[in-house]
Design a protein around this motif. Structure first.
Motif, PDB file in Angstrom:
ATOM      1  N   PRO A  16      10.970   5.247  -4.180  1.00 17.22           N
ATOM      2  CA  PRO A  16       9.716   5.163  -3.410  1.00 17.22           C
ATOM      3  C   PRO A  16       8.514   4.793  -4.279  1.00 17.22           C
ATOM      4  N   VAL A  17       8.538   5.185  -5.549  1.00 22.53           N
ATOM      5  CA  VAL A  17       7.429   4.842  -6.437  1.00 22.53           C
ATOM      6  C   VAL A  17       7.442   3.347  -6.747  1.00 22.53           C
ATOM      7  N   HIS A  18       8.621   2.794  -6.985  1.00 25.50           N
ATOM      8  CA  HIS A  18       8.725   1.350  -7.220  1.00 25.50           C
ATOM      9  C   HIS A  18       8.219   0.556  -6.012  1.00 25.50           C
ATOM     10  N   ALA A  19       8.446   1.090  -4.823  1.00 27.93           N
ATOM     11  CA  ALA A  19       8.130   0.346  -3.605  1.00 27.93           C
ATOM     12  C   ALA A  19       6.643   0.346  -3.264  1.00 27.93           C
ATOM     13  N   LEU A  20       5.853   1.218  -3.879  1.00 25.30           N
ATOM     14  CA  LEU A  20       4.427   1.273  -3.567  1.00 25.30           C
ATOM     15  C   LEU A  20       3.727   0.006  -4.041  1.00 25.30           C
ATOM     16  N   PRO A  21       2.744  -0.486  -3.300  1.00 28.08           N
ATOM     17  CA  PRO A  21       1.971  -1.656  -3.739  1.00 28.08           C
ATOM     18  C   PRO A  21       1.299  -1.375  -5.088  1.00 28.08           C
ATOM     19  N   PRO A  22       1.202  -2.383  -5.936  1.00 23.56           N
ATOM     20  CA  PRO A  22       0.695  -2.151  -7.298  1.00 23.56           C
ATOM     21  C   PRO A  22      -0.740  -1.645  -7.348  1.00 23.56           C
ATOM     22  N   HIS A  23      -1.604  -2.123  -6.446  1.00 27.44           N
ATOM     23  CA  HIS A  23      -3.000  -1.696  -6.532  1.00 27.44           C
ATOM     24  C   HIS A  23      -3.155  -0.226  -6.140  1.00 27.44           C
ATOM     25  N   THR A  24      -2.279   0.297  -5.299  1.00 23.72           N
ATOM     26  CA  THR A  24      -2.350   1.723  -4.984  1.00 23.72           C
ATOM     27  C   THR A  24      -1.947   2.561  -6.188  1.00 23.72           C
ATOM     28  N   LYS A  25      -0.945   2.091  -6.929  1.00 27.49           N
ATOM     29  CA  LYS A  25      -0.517   2.828  -8.124  1.00 27.49           C
ATOM     30  C   LYS A  25      -1.571   2.759  -9.227  1.00 27.49           C
TER      31      LYS A  25
END
Length: 253
Positions: A16-25
């Motif tokens: 699920p962490v990989h799947a998050l959009p980069p700008h949110t991370k």
């Protein structure tokens, strides 16, 4: 932003962490680091909870502990600096294991170690779950100045190009029997460095001319439009929000 570009810190996965959009991370890590830095150094229990939060993220992202700890070695110079602080700092002295140490230096060392380690760990987790290309897209989505994003993009790509050129030059020297073993060989290495600089400069000029001939006018085309819905933002901001609660408790308790 160009073709995909893998880096050594990235660990491919489908968590699920990989799947998050980069700008949110990126936003989540930035907010988390700000909260950690804002925490009073005396609240030692708060830093333990921060470490648990990062451990939870690593578990969800399926990042092994050994993989994470190995990449934390990058902060060794800061650890060395922190270790010296109790010996060189001024102020009231205390006895620890028979050594006279500065009390303010001990607190300063703890502050650097705790906050620095948590910040590096959060950055390693970000890099381990996000490809470089996605990070650049995330920075673009967060409205970072386009020129800075382009500079970062070119720096990443040309870093590998120059490294590969250095490898080829080293192979060429060794194939001719050269082996650097002392000061008398510095001249050859200096000439190699000069040749590398000239080749890199000429390559940069050729690439720039090629880009201009294809219509480049100071802005790179956006190939992928990265978006995030409310659920993804909530999932990403869960980390800094939990850290903020801990920080507020650290100031009030």
């Amino acid at each position: 932003m160009g073709a995909g570009h893998a880096h050594r810190l990235y660990r491919a996965g489908h968590s699920p962490v990989h799947a998050l959009p980069p700008h949110t991370k990126l936003a989540a890590v930035f907010c988390f680091v700000v909260v950690v830095v804002s925490t009073p150094r005396e609240a030692m229990w708060a830093f333990a909870l921060y470490a648990m939060l990062l451990g939870t993220v690593a578990y969800v992202a399926r990042i092994p502990a050994g993989y994470l700890l190995k990449r934390l070695l990058i902060e060794v110079p800061f650890v060395a600096f922190a270790v010296l602080m109790p010996f060189v700092a001024e102020g009231e002295r205390v006895q620890v294991l028979g050594m006279s140490l500065s009390e303010s230096g001990l607190w300063g060392a703890w502050n650097v170690l705790a906050k620095g380690t948590l910040g590096v760990a959060a950055s390693v987790l970000l890099a381990s779950t996000t490809e470089l290309r996605e990070l650049l897209l995330g920075l673009q989505r967060l409205k970072l100045p386009p020129l800075l994003v382009q500079i970062a993009s070119f720096m990443i790509r040309y870093g590998d190009v120059i490294t590969d050129e250095m490898r080829r030059m080293k192979i060429a020297r060794e194939s001719r029997g050269f082996e650097a073993s002392g000061v008398r060989h510095w001249g050859v290495l200096a000439k190699s460095a000069g040749a590398l600089f000239i080749r890199s400069y000429e390559r940069g000029e050729r690439v720039h001319l090629a880009m201009v001939s294809r219509g480049y006018a100071g802005a790179m085309p956006v190939i992928d439009e990265v978006t995030a819905d409310r659920a993804q933002w909530r999932a990403a901001l869960a980390l800094p929000c939990a850290a903020l609660v801990i920080c507020l408790l650290g100031w009030t308790l």
